[in-house]
Design an enzyme around this catalytic site. Structure first.
Site, PDB file in Angstrom:
ATOM      1  N   GLU A  73       0.723  -1.197   0.084  1.00 53.76           N
ATOM      2  CA  GLU A  73       0.070   0.071  -0.305  1.00 53.76           C
ATOM      3  C   GLU A  73       1.093   1.466  -0.558  1.00 53.76           C
ATOM      4  O   GLU A  73       0.323   2.059  -0.112  1.00 53.76           O
ATOM      5  CB  GLU A  73      -0.973  -0.118   1.093  1.00 53.76           C
ATOM      6  CG  GLU A  73      -2.026  -0.841   1.296  1.00 53.76           C
ATOM      7  CD  GLU A  73      -2.922  -1.682  -0.286  1.00 53.76           C
ATOM      8  OE1 GLU A  73      -3.248   0.229  -0.899  1.00 53.76           O
ATOM      9  OE2 GLU A  73      -3.658  -2.021   0.271  1.00 53.76           O
ATOM     10  N   HIS A 109      -7.589  -0.849   9.496  1.00 47.40           N
ATOM     11  CA  HIS A 109      -9.185  -0.885   9.252  1.00 47.40           C
ATOM     12  C   HIS A 109      -9.992  -1.552  10.646  1.00 47.40           C
ATOM     13  O   HIS A 109     -10.531  -2.479  11.037  1.00 47.40           O
ATOM     14  CB  HIS A 109      -9.033  -3.022   8.455  1.00 47.40           C
ATOM     15  CG  HIS A 109      -7.878  -2.942   7.884  1.00 47.40           C
ATOM     16  ND1 HIS A 109      -7.547  -3.868   7.356  1.00 47.40           N
ATOM     17  CD2 HIS A 109      -7.234  -1.879   6.619  1.00 47.40           C
ATOM     18  CE1 HIS A 109      -6.657  -4.332   5.869  1.00 47.40           C
ATOM     19  NE2 HIS A 109      -6.626  -2.888   5.876  1.00 47.40           N
TER      20      HIS A 109
END
Ligand code: ZN
Length: 285
Positions: free
Chosen positions: A78, A99
């Site tokens: 990422e 998350h």
């Protein structure tokens, strides 16, 4: 040999990762954290490692194009999302991605956290939009984040998680905590069946206090949501109703949605007055 700045950043990233894991914001090897070392280099978390059990020596050093400049491991897939944020925000020195389950639940439901309900959130982050879904680890995700990053220090990522940024690792991490905390409170208020929104005047008063708390304003509020345009957004959309007299305003629309779902209308005196005032206002327009 690493400098004192670099040593400090390694320690801050380890600590932010530990807190992120302890609070359940990530499972398995999810999430990533990065920080600027200087004008040309970043330090970031490695891939395939639990963020709760990192050591300072695990970090990876990259340049602003993402090329590896130091470290034994590889950077997270990422990383391009982080690079996109640094490119768009010269004021940002750190990026945190996780998350957290409640905030991610809102991101999955497609419900942005854009209502003015908590003073703390209004002063620190303002509005928290949802960046469009992009396949993780592809160029789609940085592209989706690009749209909102100039005007927001934190956003949800559709069906994925959340990303925050700030002047230091700790401030970026705290913004992640604020988003998850805000999401939990919003969920409880919605389960209880009603939300009172903070009026537009009170929002302006809270924004005026940012200087007092030493918080840099993320972006001005859009006077018209259409101002947001389609490429890069430069203002924030915040649901804060106009109310000349009340600082807290019942969310009439939510009350009506609840009424139609339940087949009967139950209003408090405050909600009924707000509804009538709203109807009269529309008649005059
Ligand atoms: Zn992720």
């Amino acid at each position: 040999m690493s400098t004192r700045v670099e040593e400090q950043l390694r320690a801050e990233i380890v600590e932010a990762g530990r807190r992120m894991y302890a609070r359940g914001y990530v499972a398995s090897n999810d999430g990533n954290i990065s920080a600027r070392i200087d004008a040309t280099r970043l330090i970031t978390t490695p891939k395939s490692v639990s963020k709760g059990f990192m050591t300072p020596d695990m970090m990876v050093i990259v340049d602003l194009e993402g090329n590896k400049r130091g470290g034994d491991r590889d950077a997270s897939s990422e990383l391009p999302m982080h690079l996109e944020i640094y490119r768009n925000r010269p004021d940002v020195n750190a990026v945190v991605h996780a998350h957290p389950p409640t905030a991610t639940g809102f991101a999955v439901a497609g419900i942005p956290l854009t209502r003015a309900v908590l003073a703390e959130v209004i002063t620190t982050l303002g509005s928290i939009p949802i960046a469009e879904y992009g396949t993780p680890s592809t160029a789609e995700l940085p592209e989706a984040v690009r749209k909102y990053i100039k005007a927001h220090d934190g956003m949800l990522l559709a069906n994925h998680g959340a990303v925050t940024c700030g002047p230091s690792v700790t401030t970026a991490y705290y913004k992640m905590e604020t988003i998850e905390h805000f999401a939990r409170i919003s969920l409880v208020a919605r389960l209880l069946g009603r939300e009172h929104l903070i009026s537009r005047d009170e929002v302006e008063r809270l924004q005026g206090l940012r200087g007092f708390y030493g918080i840099a304003a993320p972006a001005p509020l859009c006077t018209d949501p259409a101002e947001q345009g389609s490429d890069q957004v430069l203002c924030q959309v915040l649901e804060a109703p106009e109310s000349p007299r009340e600082r807290l305003v019942p969310d009439v629309a939510a009350t009506l949605r609840r009424a139609s779902a339940e087949g009967e209308i139950r209003l408090t005196y405050g909600e009924l007055t707000a509804l009538i005032a709203d109807a009269v206002k529309h008649l005059r327009e």
